[in-house]
Enzyme design. Structure first.
Site, PDB file in Angstrom:
ATOM      1  N   GLY A 138     -81.925  -9.648  41.632  1.00  0.00           N
ATOM      2  CA  GLY A 138     -83.238 -10.247  41.840  1.00  0.00           C
ATOM      3  C   GLY A 138     -83.378 -11.521  41.025  1.00  0.00           C
ATOM      4  CB  CYS A 139     -85.502 -14.483  41.469  1.00  0.00           C
ATOM      5  SG  CYS A 139     -87.042 -13.695  41.986  1.00  0.00           S
ATOM      6  CE1 TYR A 140     -90.813 -13.693  37.513  1.00  0.00           C
ATOM      7  CE2 TYR A 140     -91.015 -12.234  39.390  1.00  0.00           C
ATOM      8  CZ  TYR A 140     -91.537 -13.237  38.608  1.00  0.00           C
ATOM      9  OH  TYR A 140     -92.749 -13.785  38.904  1.00  0.00           O
TER      10      TYR A 140
END
Lengths: 329, 329, 329, 329
Positions: A138-140
């Site tokens: 995921g990006c986070y």
């Protein structure tokens, strides 16, 4: 002359499943500019037959997934929504297609991830290189883990400490979905936290990766929605086992040969990383607190190193290509 | 003492049909701050039972239109979508309720407007004052007609001339609707024309008003979408019958006693009018063209003078109240 | 292998004078990514010794112009402010350096432009190819002239007509200067016209180019300031000599082989052109007006095709390189 | 009738020193709309003689401070820059004028604050009421202290704990100053931390207030710059002495009768507070961490409750008026 040269290079066909969203379009754009890849198909059932502009020029025409022979691609990226992706990943694999899954379906911490390499490339390169299926982070988590893992790996964090990850993301992180709360009129001049507490799917992913480290720590993660299109900035507070004379050193050492990690003395800004497949990091020592504490600041483009770029980095490895090929750093 | 005083004033109940959109919420906010009105009901079928924040503080809880006795209000505003409004306007009138219709359904130029006053207040005040139904103008026509009509009324425009209306609006003009092209990620850092040619509904409305003027002119109207929430700026090029020594004079004369029209020597900006029920105008003479030509610049807040504010201005007149009551100028 | 290949290519040294502004930095970034150029120097007196991030990654360290041997570059770009540029252009030429001047000092219509090719590349390619000095066009004129000249060249515009150029630009068009009216707090959620009437320097430039065409027309030009960083959209109204059955045809014909001109049936948007050295055009026929009239819509990135990109296009020609080299289209 | 009534009310003359900045203009606007105050003078040496638009309509003409008789006002607000304010505060007091100083010069924690009430109104009301000089709090401290002090006052925070204040502010917090890093082109689509570590002046102010509380805690404060004009959101992590069954209760109890504090179960957003003199708060309990921990979310408009609005709240008290008079809540 460079163009003539390129004519004789074999191009590897790759496909994109769920190509109409932000990450899907970014993937199509990266493939079109990649010197060794060619786009075999780009599926988007709801937009079949439509042509979309791609970031940076170029365009793509979408086809229905059912109209595609998945096996015409050597590798497929799945940018399908969470929940819908796993099924198509399985179909592609049955047809002998290597897959990078950008959805959360098969990621570490989400239950069905057994044995599937987690494609945080700089931390899992060997596993990715030999894999036929990779779960793209995921990006986070990409933004945060790149900032935390060097400290944990080197045993620098206080045992039992709470690491506080305060992060803010542009709206493309929520995908190209017609939600009222993502309208321009609702987001401009606004700022808000969301998914507070235990709720965000990305927290599980981060906790799973951190759990594999020698030090036992707690994580707090608070995402916020920024009035920007692209980019994540994470401000991460880390209580240390002991003061660090040079707090950048653990990062400089760990990432010395990494082409996509920029360790800098300056505070990172979103504009430093937009459109680029990099993580940009710095560290500050805090004064006036009795526990020795640092803050790590980490910026990424959520669609590049946070999604399509890192997926391409993984695909390059899985296809035996140079890891940096076709990626803007 | 002011508060005690207010306790003894009779408050007139008014309702809002279709209250959950941008104009509807603005109407609810204006009613809550109005010294002589009280909110009888605010309908929104899809959000029945939900409570929404209003601009400037306060909140409103929506009810279903079918659960409301329309006649409990002396006057109702309809902020229902175009097409859906006319039916509810008719129902409310059957129950003896005065109506200000903010939709396009009953506006001049749209076919079913016979005898229904067009609520461009400064140009139709007497008709509005005695009306039980008023069709509230569109936002673009309000901005443009206020800038054109004084010139046409005073015979200053060249016969057969083409008046070129170049306008740009913030996204709330498109309503609170979940459209992909209105997402923050699609609007930020972007600018584009739309509805070009003959297509925009507002052009008919403008042509109908202009047709009633003594000079025969053509209109070109080109709307654009701005990355801002609120406001319209119209840049209008007008070929004149003869040069004007003081091009502001026709406006200063026509609007001398109008509390909601600001004629200024300075170029208007959106920030001058946001949150205010005003039209802000100036004029510039163009050099270097053989036809004597001026440009009129007109700015409004599309949700105030372009929608809810002008609707309240009309409602005040229809209810026998001071026209400026409860309106921020 | 591509990298090894590049090692044996001779790189041509080029310099940038006035490199610290928006156009200057964009030039440095283009040079650093150019396969055949290398950055000899980047001057910025007020920031001498400072290192700045460049768009898309990379960085540059500025030097004082007086500390530089201008002749160490084969070609220099001057991105110095209007008024300050001419002197340095002269110095560089004395040292035998070819120059692309991005300032307005030597542009057509500005008095001192005799014999200096005006670098609107697609309209002046032969003159640019042989030149040692080129005056690079302004951003607004590039956007507008590309949209007007094909119509004038082909005799399609009504004689004596007024062409109305309504344009809106992002803030980087005003340069990287500490002006209160360019602060984020003053620009966000705002929109305004400026330089109205006869005042804008770019109008002279456009009139001079148009004067060389067979049809005698007047120009109206109204610039506006958009709350975006990059991009210009021009909405241009053109009265025709006679109706056009296919209004795109004159553009499709004229620009058929131009790699940097995109003639499309769709309305152009700023996001279609940001970061790219292109002009994107479409045409719409207007109904309901007695004079046959079209509108041409033209979008560019003001820092690319409107400044640094077009400058590089010209430099490529002046250096005998492929015109498209190093330019994102 | 309301207007006639107002005619017979005595209006109190108040002045604004340093009126041309964001807070100064907001003060002028609040004074012009205040039912009991009238603007005696608005000084701005660099803009003497100029007229500026005010937020919400209206305008003000600036005079030079030296041309003003300070004593013509009963009370003066100083919105002069830090460092320049103290001298003018002293002059005004010599002339018998009450003063609310919005600069940092006389604030708690800044050395010269002995005995000067700190105008965090809800925590210092009695001292403010009787004062002739009040130091108005900084914007960040207002946002953070309102969220922390109830917990500290009620002994709920773990002794020796570190309270982590992560805050983000719109650009008007930096004032109306021509800085390159505040240009629209540098702020749009960007996000960054600044003043990290020990450096921000506001941290001293917060530490001084917290030091007066019974529990001994450390503070971490990390400000960020948002691409919005107005508003601060603080995300504050607080380790507790023991779990709280209802984490909102301490706030609901402390602020039950406060007209300008909104304790809500919903996460606050900047748009909830813009243009309003309120603090909007909520609390979330965190799961998955071994120390019982809550997050408090606090939103204010930095120019209202963070500057001009709170200053007016204090001025109302100092003048014996109703505390809420003339303030939008």
């Amino acid at each position: 002359m460079r163009h003539e040269y390129a004519l004789y290079v074999h191009k590897i066909p790759v496909g994109v499943l769920g190509a109409s969203g932000y990450a899907g379009r970014e993937l199509c754009a990266l493939i079109q500019r990649h010197p060794r890849l060619t786009l075999a198909y780009a599926t988007a059932n709801s937009q079949r037959g439509e042509t979309a502009q791609l970031p940076g020029g170029g365009s793509v025409t979408f086809v229905a997934a059912d109209d595609v022979t998945l096996g015409h691609a050597t590798l497929a990226f799945s940018a399908l929504p969470h929940g819908a992706s796993a099924e198509w990943v399985a179909r592609a694999r049955e047809d002998g297609v290597k897959v990078v899954d950008l959805s959360a379906d098969l990621r570490i911490g989400n239950g069905s991830s057994d044995g599937i390499p987690y494609g945080l490339t700089e931390w899992n390169r060997q596993a990715v290189r030999g894999a036929t299926l990779v779960a793209n982070p995921g990006c986070y988590p990409t933004s945060a883990l790149m900032a935390i893992l060097p400290l944990l790996e080197q045993g620098l964090v206080a045992d039992g400490a709470t690491i506080n990850i305060n992060a803010a993301s542009g709206v493309t992180g929520a995908g190209l979905t017609a939600r009222l709360d993502l309208l321009f009129g609702e987001v401009t001049e606004n700022f808000r936290a969301y998914g507070v507490g235990n709720g965000h799917r990305h927290l599980k992913e981060m906790r799973a990766m951190v759990a594999a480290m020698p030090t036992d720590v707690d994580l707090i993660f608070t995402p916020h929605l920024l009035p920007v299109a692209r980019g994540i900035l994470s401000t991460i507070t880390v209580p240390l086992r002991a003061p660090l004379s040079d707090p950048l050193a653990p990062f400089a050492a760990r990432y010395a040969n990494e082409p996509f990690i920029e360790v800098s003395p300056d505070l990172p800004e979103l504009r430093h990383v937009q459109g680029r497949n990099v993580v940009r990091l710095t560290v500050r020592r805090l004064e006036g607190v009795r526990t020795p504490t640092i803050q790590v600041f980490s910026a990424i483009d959520n669609l590049m190193k946070g999604a399509a770029g890192q997926a391409m980095q993984n695909a390059n490895l899985m296809l035996g290509l140079d890891e940096t090929m076709g990626l803007p750093a």
